[in-house]
Design a protein around this motif. Sequence first.
Motif, PDB file in Angstrom:
ATOM      1  N   ASP A   1       2.985  -6.136   2.139  1.00 38.14           N
ATOM      2  CA  ASP A   1       1.817  -5.504   2.753  1.00 38.14           C
ATOM      3  C   ASP A   1       2.179  -4.325   3.650  1.00 38.14           C
ATOM      4  O   ASP A   1       1.531  -4.090   4.663  1.00 38.14           O
TER       5      ASP A   1
ATOM      6  N   GLN B   1       0.461   3.932   2.797  1.00 42.41           N
ATOM      7  CA  GLN B   1       0.754   3.473   4.163  1.00 42.41           C
ATOM      8  C   GLN B   1       2.256   3.440   4.457  1.00 42.41           C
ATOM      9  O   GLN B   1       2.677   2.953   5.508  1.00 42.41           O
TER      10      GLN B   1
ATOM     11  N   ALA C   1       0.746  -2.583   7.042  1.00 40.40           N
ATOM     12  CA  ALA C   1       0.558  -3.569   8.105  1.00 40.40           C
ATOM     13  C   ALA C   1       1.833  -4.385   8.239  1.00 40.40           C
ATOM     14  O   ALA C   1       2.209  -4.796   9.330  1.00 40.40           O
TER      15      ALA C   1
ATOM     16  N   ARG D   1     -11.350  -2.596  -2.074  1.00 45.12           N
ATOM     17  CA  ARG D   1     -10.486  -2.764  -0.888  1.00 45.12           C
ATOM     18  C   ARG D   1     -10.650  -4.138  -0.252  1.00 45.12           C
ATOM     19  O   ARG D   1      -9.702  -4.885  -0.116  1.00 45.12           O
ATOM     20  N   PHE D   2     -11.878  -4.484   0.146  1.00 45.40           N
ATOM     21  CA  PHE D   2     -12.256  -5.818   0.627  1.00 45.40           C
ATOM     22  C   PHE D   2     -13.763  -5.804   0.810  1.00 45.40           C
ATOM     23  O   PHE D   2     -14.389  -4.742   0.735  1.00 45.40           O
TER      24      PHE D   2
ATOM     25  N   GLU E   1      -8.325 -12.359   6.091  1.00 44.54           N
ATOM     26  CA  GLU E   1      -7.108 -11.985   6.819  1.00 44.54           C
ATOM     27  C   GLU E   1      -7.270 -12.232   8.317  1.00 44.54           C
ATOM     28  O   GLU E   1      -6.384 -12.775   8.961  1.00 44.54           O
TER      29      GLU E   1
ATOM     30  N   HIS F   1      -8.274  -7.914  -0.755  1.00 40.79           N
ATOM     31  CA  HIS F   1      -7.882  -8.679   0.435  1.00 40.79           C
ATOM     32  C   HIS F   1      -8.896  -9.794   0.651  1.00 40.79           C
ATOM     33  O   HIS F   1     -10.075  -9.613   0.396  1.00 40.79           O
TER      34      HIS F   1
ATOM     35  N   SER G   1       3.120  -8.896   7.661  1.00 46.63           N
ATOM     36  CA  SER G   1       1.863  -8.260   8.050  1.00 46.63           C
ATOM     37  C   SER G   1       1.052  -9.192   8.948  1.00 46.63           C
ATOM     38  O   SER G   1       0.487  -8.764   9.962  1.00 46.63           O
TER      39      SER G   1
ATOM     40  N   LEU H   1      -7.411  -5.788  12.939  1.00 48.30           N
ATOM     41  CA  LEU H   1      -7.344  -5.200  11.597  1.00 48.30           C
ATOM     42  C   LEU H   1      -8.362  -4.068  11.446  1.00 48.30           C
ATOM     43  O   LEU H   1      -8.023  -2.974  10.987  1.00 48.30           O
TER      44      LEU H   1
ATOM     45  N   TRP I   1      -7.432  -1.064  13.462  1.00 48.91           N
ATOM     46  CA  TRP I   1      -6.224  -0.458  12.863  1.00 48.91           C
ATOM     47  C   TRP I   1      -6.593   0.392  11.646  1.00 48.91           C
ATOM     48  O   TRP I   1      -6.106   1.507  11.476  1.00 48.91           O
ATOM     49  N   LEU I   2      -7.487  -0.149  10.806  1.00 53.81           N
ATOM     50  CA  LEU I   2      -7.916   0.601   9.618  1.00 53.81           C
ATOM     51  C   LEU I   2      -8.579   1.909  10.022  1.00 53.81           C
ATOM     52  O   LEU I   2      -8.268   2.981   9.490  1.00 53.81           O
TER      53      LEU I   2
ATOM     54  N   HIS J   1      -3.327 -12.252   1.622  1.00 57.32           N
ATOM     55  CA  HIS J   1      -3.507 -12.950   2.902  1.00 57.32           C
ATOM     56  C   HIS J   1      -4.067 -14.351   2.719  1.00 57.32           C
ATOM     57  O   HIS J   1      -3.342 -15.312   2.854  1.00 57.32           O
TER      58      HIS J   1
ATOM     59  N   HIS K   1       0.849  -1.206   0.000  1.00 59.95           N
ATOM     60  CA  HIS K   1       0.000   0.000   0.000  1.00 59.95           C
ATOM     61  C   HIS K   1       0.879   1.249   0.000  1.00 59.95           C
ATOM     62  O   HIS K   1       1.536   1.543   1.013  1.00 59.95           O
TER      63      HIS K   1
HETATM   64  N1  GUN Z   1      -8.011  -5.093   4.596  1.00 61.17           N
HETATM   65  C1  GUN Z   1      -8.643  -4.028   4.052  1.00 61.17           C
HETATM   66  N2  GUN Z   1      -7.819  -2.975   3.903  1.00 61.17           N
HETATM   67  C2  GUN Z   1      -6.618  -3.383   4.349  1.00 61.17           C
HETATM   68  C3  GUN Z   1      -5.344  -2.739   4.463  1.00 61.17           C
HETATM   69  O1  GUN Z   1      -5.151  -1.581   4.099  1.00 61.17           O
HETATM   70  N3  GUN Z   1      -4.334  -3.497   4.984  1.00 61.17           N
HETATM   71  C4  GUN Z   1      -4.511  -4.791   5.380  1.00 61.17           C
HETATM   72  N4  GUN Z   1      -3.472  -5.468   5.872  1.00 61.17           N
HETATM   73  N5  GUN Z   1      -5.700  -5.395   5.298  1.00 61.17           N
HETATM   74  C5  GUN Z   1      -6.741  -4.707   4.790  1.00 61.17           C
END
Ligand code: GUN
Length: 405
Positions: free
Chosen positions: A306, A66, A309, A189-190, A219, A216, A280, A77, A80-81, A255, A63
């Motif tokens: 990653d 980041q 992270a 993103r996910f 994870e 992603h 990560s 996770l 953290w986001l 992941h 990323h």
């Molecule tokens: N899952 C969704 N966004 C992210 C991200 O920015 N980093 C990680 N490690 N997992 C995510």
Amino acid sequence: MRIYKGRILSFENPSSPREYRYMTVDDNGRIVALSDERPHVGGKLVDYSGSVILPGFIDTHIHLPQLRERAMISDSLLEWLERYIFPAEKRFADPEFAREVSHEFFSSLLRNGTTTAVVFSSSHREATEIAFEEAMKSGIRAVIGQVLMDMNGPEELLTTPEKAVKDIKAVASNWHGFDGRLFYAVTPRFAVSCTMELMRTAAEIAREMGLYVQTHLSEQIGEIEEVMRLFPEAQSYTDVYLKTGLLGERTIVAHAIHLSDRERKILAEAGTKIAHCPSSNFFLHSGVMDLKAHERAGLTVSIGSDVGAGPFLSMLEVLRDAYYANMMSPFKAFHLLTMGGARALGMEDRIGSLEVGKEADFVIIDPEPLAGADDDPSVLLSRLMILGDERNISATYVRGRRLAG
Ligand code: GUN
Ligand code: ZN
């Protein structure tokens, strides 16, 4: 024509490397010969005697926004986001800031021996354009995409399916395939931050324009529970992506830790590739990916830093964590890093190893300070993998051009 002299190692075969003394590269940056004796062609000799020459490192998940957010400890996770990453990514609305970080990002990658990177940009079209411009100037190979989210995130980072298509078309039509070096990845993103409609639209435009897809998958347990709550009709996290059409041969999922065999089978049948991100996964306590189970299922596995992270830009440090996560020989680790990365991108005919006919992406390594130049390649490479970092990289070449060192 240039002739490089050094201890040249290449990892087409995961159980034993090929070794040569001389590599001849033509003026187009293509490898035309590999040999133990000095070739009888004219050309300047570039003498790296005492150094090791490896195929360029391929980071299949990182990323850009980041870069400066590494080492932010958090309980999960999702926390953290929200707490660190979304606020940090908002700053990429400022083009000047985006340019500064993008420049630093690609030059740091090259200094670390990464010759190809698969990159998440921020949610901004302009910042994504800037990322492409800076990647172009740096000479690196990259696959880059604007992050798509349309729910469960701060307003400033959200898009709509219509806007997403416009943004993708505008940027991908400028950059996808540029110089055979830069490519576009559609980047939902996910599943937690994307509606079905956005994912479907993303899959469609990717297919239409022949773009890569990156996202992603699976994870953390809390993330998976959230996905199942948001998409109760789906049989699994992987099933959400399957239903939206996001899984295909040009798709890389990062992941892929907590998967059932059924999910592995779905991914393998779709030809979807895995970016294994061990640093990560240790940092966020996400879990340990089961490499053997993935390989039994026939999945292609590559290595991702990653960042942010993952704390390390150096793929040598990421390989150390890959080894801690799954017992493997150093040959296998370097094979995943180089050939695995090339296969993840469907570029195994052009990069990923030092072979005649391939493009000359390579890294000059000074093994002395930490590793010592052991004769046995397995000792040399394990020391490099366990002890090595940016300090061991003395130069980085892409397509025969020295871009760092
Ligand atoms: N899952 C969704 N966004 C992210 C991200 O920015 N980093 C990680 N490690 N997992 C995510
Ligand atoms: Zn990631």
